[in-house]
Design a protein around this motif. Structure first.
Motif, PDB file in Angstrom:
ATOM      1  N   SER A   1      29.814 -24.595  44.275  1.00  0.00           N
ATOM      2  CA  SER A   1      31.070 -23.794  43.937  1.00  0.00           C
ATOM      3  C   SER A   1      30.791 -22.440  43.183  1.00  0.00           C
ATOM      4  O   SER A   1      31.511 -21.687  43.087  1.00  0.00           O
TER       5      SER A   1
ATOM      6  N   LEU B   1      26.645 -29.860  44.431  1.00  0.00           N
ATOM      7  CA  LEU B   1      28.183 -29.297  44.470  1.00  0.00           C
ATOM      8  C   LEU B   1      28.265 -28.524  43.585  1.00  0.00           C
ATOM      9  O   LEU B   1      29.344 -27.325  43.772  1.00  0.00           O
TER      10      LEU B   1
ATOM     11  N   LEU C   1      23.283 -35.001  43.762  1.00  0.00           N
ATOM     12  CA  LEU C   1      24.415 -34.646  44.206  1.00  0.00           C
ATOM     13  C   LEU C   1      25.471 -33.831  43.496  1.00  0.00           C
ATOM     14  O   LEU C   1      26.046 -32.839  44.163  1.00  0.00           O
TER      15      LEU C   1
END
Length: 90
Positions: free
Chosen positions: A37, A33, A29
Motif C-alpha cells: 500500500s 500488505l 502478512l
C-alpha cells in the motif's frame, strides 16, 4: 491396475503450528500488505526517452519527458537536419 482398484496411500502427518508461528505468519502478512500500500502512494519516477530518426535524406531527434514530446531544433532552427557524411581525403 484394473478399474476400480484403489491405491493405498500412506497418511500424511499433519503439521501443528503453535501460536508463535501463527503470530509470525500474521505479522509477515501485515508487513507485506503495508509495504504494497505504501508503494502505491509513492510517486512514480519521471519517464524520459530520446528518439533518433536517422534517415537517408533527413534526420530528426525528439525527447519524451513527463508525457510531453519535444522535437529538438538544430542550429538553423529546423526540426529536421540533412543526413550527410563528411569523409576527409587523407
Amino acid at each position: 491396475r484394473g478399474r476400480g482398484e484403489r491405491r493405498h496411500l500412506l497418511p500424511i502427518p499433519q503439521a501443528r503450528m503453535d501460536s508463535s508461528s501463527e503470530c509470525m505468519i500474521f505479522f509477515s502478512l501485515i508487513c507485506v500488505l503495508l509495504a504494497a500500500s505504501v508503494q502505491h502512494m509513492l510517486p512514480s519516477p519521471p519517464v524520459t526517452a530520446v528518439g533518433i530518426d536517422l534517415g537517408t535524406t533527413f534526420s530528426c531527434i525528439a525527447t519524451f519527458n513527463d508525457g510531453e514530446v519535444e522535437v529538438v531544433v538544430n542550429a538553423e532552427g529546423s526540426t529536421i537536419t540533412p543526413s550527410v557524411l563528411f569523409v576527409p581525403e587523407d
